[in-house]
Design a protein around this motif. Structure first.
Motif, PDB file in Angstrom:
ATOM      1  N   ASP A   1       0.870  -1.173   0.000  1.00  0.00           N
ATOM      2  CA  ASP A   1       0.000   0.000   0.000  1.00  0.00           C
ATOM      3  C   ASP A   1       0.909   1.225   0.000  1.00  0.00           C
ATOM      4  OD1 ASP A   1      -1.697   2.117   0.524  1.00  0.00           O
ATOM      5  OD2 ASP A   1      -2.923   0.983   1.946  1.00  0.00           O
TER       6      ASP A   1
ATOM      7  N   ASP B   1       0.324   4.365  -0.300  1.00  0.00           N
ATOM      8  CA  ASP B   1      -0.107   5.507   0.511  1.00  0.00           C
ATOM      9  C   ASP B   1       0.371   5.353   1.955  1.00  0.00           C
ATOM     10  OD1 ASP B   1      -1.374   6.787  -1.606  1.00  0.00           O
ATOM     11  OD2 ASP B   1      -3.293   5.801  -1.197  1.00  0.00           O
TER      12      ASP B   1
ATOM     13  N   GLY C   1       4.168   5.624   2.019  1.00  0.00           N
ATOM     14  CA  GLY C   1       4.574   7.023   1.874  1.00  0.00           C
ATOM     15  C   GLY C   1       4.407   7.796   3.160  1.00  0.00           C
ATOM     16  N   ALA C   2       3.301   7.556   3.866  1.00  0.00           N
ATOM     17  CA  ALA C   2       3.061   8.247   5.131  1.00  0.00           C
ATOM     18  C   ALA C   2       4.110   7.856   6.177  1.00  0.00           C
ATOM     19  CB  ALA C   2       1.657   7.931   5.648  1.00  0.00           C
TER      20      ALA C   2
END
Length: 73
Positions: free
Chosen positions: A31, A33, A36-37
């Motif tokens: 995932d 996202d 990246g977080a």
């Protein structure tokens, strides 16, 4: 201005290389996202530690590593 004509920022290309490495290691189930977080949270934490070391510890002649190894009795 056309987005394709502007070169990517250095940090974005670094982030993209990190994504590519993770995909190569674990496959496409990543995932991006969430990754990246987490990646950005780690970068922020590193920045905060470096700034703290520069502003506080170095003025007192120490370092972050030295602070962490102080005897806390």
């Amino acid at each position: 201005m056309d987005d394709e004509s502007t070169p990517p920022s250095r940090s974005l290309s670094f982030e993209q290389r990190a994504f590519d490495k993770v995909r190569a290691a674990v496959g496409d189930e990543v995932d991006l996202d969430v990754m990246g977080a987490v990646f950005n949270a780690i970068r922020l934490a590193t920045h905060v530690v470096a700034r703290s070391e520069a502003q506080a510890h170095r003025r007192m002649g120490g370092s972050w590593a030295g602070f962490r190894t102080l005897d806390r009795k």
